[in-house]
Design a protein around this motif. Structure first.
Motif, PDB file in Angstrom:
ATOM      1  N   ARG A 235      13.171  24.559   7.103  1.00 39.81           N
ATOM      2  CA  ARG A 235      12.284  23.694   7.006  1.00 39.81           C
ATOM      3  C   ARG A 235      12.731  22.312   6.158  1.00 39.81           C
ATOM      4  NH1 ARG A 235       9.504  28.438   4.831  1.00 39.81           N
ATOM      5  NH2 ARG A 235       9.733  28.005   2.869  1.00 39.81           N
ATOM      6  N   GLY A 236      12.383  21.557   6.681  1.00 42.20           N
ATOM      7  CA  GLY A 236      13.177  19.947   6.373  1.00 42.20           C
ATOM      8  C   GLY A 236      14.246  19.793   6.882  1.00 42.20           C
TER       9      GLY A 236
ATOM     10  N   ALA B 201      13.738  14.341   8.259  1.00 40.17           N
ATOM     11  CA  ALA B 201      14.237  15.680   8.602  1.00 40.17           C
ATOM     12  C   ALA B 201      14.756  15.439   9.848  1.00 40.17           C
ATOM     13  CB  ALA B 201      13.270  16.781   8.498  1.00 40.17           C
TER      14      ALA B 201
ATOM     15  N   ARG C 279      13.586  29.136   4.689  1.00 39.65           N
ATOM     16  CA  ARG C 279      13.329  27.854   3.827  1.00 39.65           C
ATOM     17  C   ARG C 279      14.426  26.727   4.183  1.00 39.65           C
ATOM     18  NH1 ARG C 279      15.849  25.598   0.116  1.00 39.65           N
ATOM     19  NH2 ARG C 279      17.336  27.483  -0.371  1.00 39.65           N
TER      20      ARG C 279
ATOM     21  N   ARG D  72       7.347  22.604  -0.014  1.00 39.94           N
ATOM     22  CA  ARG D  72       7.580  23.661   0.457  1.00 39.94           C
ATOM     23  C   ARG D  72       8.121  23.508   2.004  1.00 39.94           C
ATOM     24  NH1 ARG D  72       3.785  26.606  -2.720  1.00 39.94           N
ATOM     25  NH2 ARG D  72       4.847  27.493  -4.464  1.00 39.94           N
ATOM     26  N   ALA D  73       6.863  22.688   2.688  1.00 40.79           N
ATOM     27  CA  ALA D  73       7.276  22.485   4.229  1.00 40.79           C
ATOM     28  C   ALA D  73       8.530  21.610   4.438  1.00 40.79           C
ATOM     29  CB  ALA D  73       6.130  21.639   4.667  1.00 40.79           C
ATOM     30  N   LEU D  74       9.068  21.146   3.486  1.00 39.98           N
ATOM     31  CA  LEU D  74      10.391  20.289   3.482  1.00 39.98           C
ATOM     32  C   LEU D  74      11.554  20.948   3.043  1.00 39.98           C
ATOM     33  CD1 LEU D  74       8.875  16.699   2.405  1.00 39.98           C
ATOM     34  CD2 LEU D  74       9.985  17.582   4.824  1.00 39.98           C
ATOM     35  N   GLY D  75      11.078  22.277   2.858  1.00 47.48           N
ATOM     36  CA  GLY D  75      12.360  23.226   2.519  1.00 47.48           C
ATOM     37  C   GLY D  75      12.766  23.224   0.972  1.00 47.48           C
ATOM     38  N   ALA D  76      11.861  22.552   0.307  1.00 46.29           N
ATOM     39  CA  ALA D  76      12.217  22.745  -1.471  1.00 46.29           C
ATOM     40  C   ALA D  76      12.252  24.144  -1.905  1.00 46.29           C
ATOM     41  CB  ALA D  76      11.247  21.843  -2.104  1.00 46.29           C
TER      42      ALA D  76
ATOM     43  N   VAL E 182      14.293  14.134   1.175  1.00 51.68           N
ATOM     44  CA  VAL E 182      14.742  14.645   2.532  1.00 51.68           C
ATOM     45  C   VAL E 182      15.929  14.411   2.906  1.00 51.68           C
ATOM     46  CG1 VAL E 182      13.897  15.499   4.844  1.00 51.68           C
ATOM     47  CG2 VAL E 182      12.218  14.893   2.929  1.00 51.68           C
TER      48      VAL E 182
END
Lengths: 290, 329
Positions: B87-88, B169, B84, A187-191, B115
């Motif tokens: 993030r990443g 990222a 969201r 989640r922290a990687l934007g999934a 990523v």
């Protein structure tokens, strides 16, 4: 620094490979796999192996006990039991396999939904509880009776009966996996949530499901026999383990071989699948891991 | 000073429908290329702070006030989905437990490539770039390593993979939540060196969370001291160590064991952090503070500037009075 890392030559040992190597050393799994494989091969090559046409009836050969020509005897229509068993295994195993697959898909979708999307948990799982309140075989009889006796309907009936428990197992393991840190990291990687579910949670939650499906496979073979026995199974004249037993019922005193051999076939199939499942559980179940 | 890349203003988070406050009025700025160390005991809200900035607060915790401004844009005002997307890409995080923060059934290279792929980099190029990143984080024989699985790597190597994922990222702000806590001391030093090197090389803006003051001294430019969900003190790292203004910071420093000090009982801070359900009315440190005055139990002190770049939340910071060493010991 090279002291802290393992030899790069082993770098491509996937978890799958890891599990496989442990399975090979699991006796229960190997015996079960051997039995299941043997039955599967017999079934697959039934066309070549069967000495007679399983549907050919002959008054002259009716109710013959096992001998050199009819290894497992004949039934009241003079049909060769061995041939009927080989072909019957096709239907029984197909029903078992497809039921397991159908349950796997339905149980995974329902269980993952309940376990991952918390607001849906209660409504979905209470519905599953309601279905579980009926004995599985009773539920299957009811569904089969409503839909009519045919192979696809038997599969649907058995899938409906076995899905609630499967969904509960998937939900439980999703509940465990979803709290792990790599899920948070994803989640922290934007999934997106769907990506988290399908790429990170489900692949890590499948162990118990695979074990469960071997039992569903075995249960379905037994249940098919039960449904056939009471007349809502796959319709005659096509043989299945259950229908051969059902037809032999009236001659059980004078020609017990009609019922004994399919019964034995069911026993061996179920035993094989259960051993297979036990072996898988030993290797896959996190509680058994060291 | 330049415009901060990340600015947190008046961040307040509560638990259980607002009755329990976890973070209260936390404010700080992070300059581009700066390393901000966040120190505090267990339960002081360090991790909550990280998760707040990431927008990943647990369901039970709510942000009731505050702005989180990343490069001029208030993240707190964005929809969850827009946050969201940050993030990443703009935000990345390194977790504490390298043993559990990687997906066990995915090849580590694929976890990095994922990523990169999200940024629209084609698969083949992403694979190559992953190998480059592995080289960057000093993983030996990266060509083989990318095909490995997490269980085949040691803790230090996994943390390097985590760092590679964060670098993939290419974030504006990187948050590292106790990235060295779970590692052996020698590996800790390696990872710290690596982080510092990468930070210098790439000019990373880094929020580094830890409870280890030694680590802070190694890596931070400025330090934010959290106590029971509030900012106790914020100052450049030299001032934190040489001239701490908050009694809590002082006590923390005094409790670091020193090799050249005569051996004896370890110095501790008397008492314990008040439990989050029962915070006192006034200063949350008052019950443990040797310099406590009546007013400390009445009202909570605001974070006030002691000098141009140092602020402490204390009614009587040390700038005003020379403290006595005995009182701390």
């Amino acid at each position: 620094m090279s002291a802290v890392i393992s030899d790069p030559a082993t770098a491509s040992q996937s978890p799958t490979w890891h599990v496989a190597s442990r399975l090979v050393h699991n006796r229960s799994f190997m015996i079960g796999a051997g039995l299941v494989l043997a039955i599967a091969l017999l079934t697959l090559f039934a066309g070549w192996l069967a000495p007679f046409d399983p549907l050919r009836s002959s008054f002259r050969t009716r109710l013959r006990p096992p001998d050199a020509t009819y290894w497992l005897g004949t039934d009241h229509f003079g049909r060769d039991i061995l041939s009927r068993l080989l072909f019957g295994a096709r239907i029984s195993l197909t029903i078992g396999l497809l039921t397991a697959l159908a349950t796997g898909v339905a149980g995974t979708l329902i269980g993952a939904t309940a376990g991952f999307f918390r607001p849906l948990d209660n409504p979905v799982m209470r519905l599953m509880d309601a279905l579980m309140a009926f004995p599985a075989i009773l539920l299957a009889i009811a569904v089969a009776a409503v839909l009519g006796a045919s192979v696809p309907n038997v599969i649907i009936a058995l899938a409906v009966a076995t899905t609630p428990h499967t969904a509960r197992i998937v939900r439980a393991s999703v509940l465990i996996v979803r709290e792990q840190e790599f899920v948070e990291a994803a989640r922290a990687l934007g999934a997106t949530e769907l990506r988290v579910l399908f790429r990170h949670v489900l692949p890590n939650a499948l162990g118990p499901l695979i074990v469960r499906l071997t039992y569903v496979f075995a249960t379905a073979i037994l249940a098919e026999a039960a449904l056939s026995f009471i007349g809502v199974g796959p319709p005659p004249p096509a043989p299945s383990f259950g229908s051969i037993i059902a037809q032999g019922r009236d001659f059980i005193a004078e020609a017990p071989w009609i019922t004994i051999f399919p019964g034995f076939a069911i026993m061996v199939s179920v035993l094989g699948l259960n051993l297979l499942g036990d072996g898988l559980r030993d290797v896959l179940d996190p509680r058994m891991r060291t | 000073m330049a415009r901060p890349i990340l600015e947190v203003k008046g961040l307040t988070t509560t638990l259980a429908g607002g009755t329990i406050t976890i973070l209260e009025d936390v404010s700080f700025g992070l300059q581009p290329g700066e390393v901000l160390g966040v120190v505090g005991e267990s339960g002081s809200g360090k991790s909550m702070l990280a998760l707040s900035v990431m927008g990943l607060l647990p369901k039970a915790v709510r942000r009731t006030a505050g702005r989180i401004v990343l490069d001029g844009e208030d993240l707190a005002a964005l929809s969850p989905d827009r946050w969201r997307e940050r993030r990443g890409s703009d935000l990345a995080m390194i977790f504490q437990e390298p043993m559990t923060a990687l997906n066990p059934v995915m090849r580590v290279g694929d976890q990095v490539a994922e990523v990169l792929r999200r940024q629209g980099i084609p698969a083949k190029k992403a694979r190559q770039e992953t190998i480059n990143l592995f080289r960057k984080v000093e993983i030996p024989s990266p060509e083989q390593r990318v095909r490995g699985y997490p269980h085949e790597l040691s803790g230090g190597m996994r943390q390097r993979v985590m760092i590679a994922i964060a670098l993939a990222a290419n974030p504006k702000v990187l948050i590292a939540d106790e990235p060295t806590t779970a590692l052996d001391v020698t590996v800790q030093a390696q990872i710290l060196d690596l982080l510092r090197k990468l930070q210098k090389e790439r000019g990373l803006s880094l929020v580094f969370i830890t409870h280890d003051l030694g680590v802070i001294a190694e890596i931070a430019d400025r330090v934010l001291v959290l106590y029971a969900g509030r900012v106790a003190e914020i100052a450049p790292v030299r001032k934190i160590f040489d001239n701490p203004q908050h009694p809590y910071t002082r006590a923390l420093l005094a409790s670091i064991p020193e090799i050249d000090r005569p051996r004896g009982r370890l110095v501790t801070i008397e008492g314990a952090v008040p439990s989050i359900g029962a915070m006192p009315k006034g200063c949350r440190y008052a019950s443990r503070c040797p310099f406590r005055r009546d007013i400390c139990e009445q009202e909570s002190p605001r974070l006030g500037l002691v000098s141009s770049d140092q602020a402490a939340a204390c009614v009587q910071p040390f700038g005003f009075e020379k403290p006595q060493e005995e009182a701390l010991a």
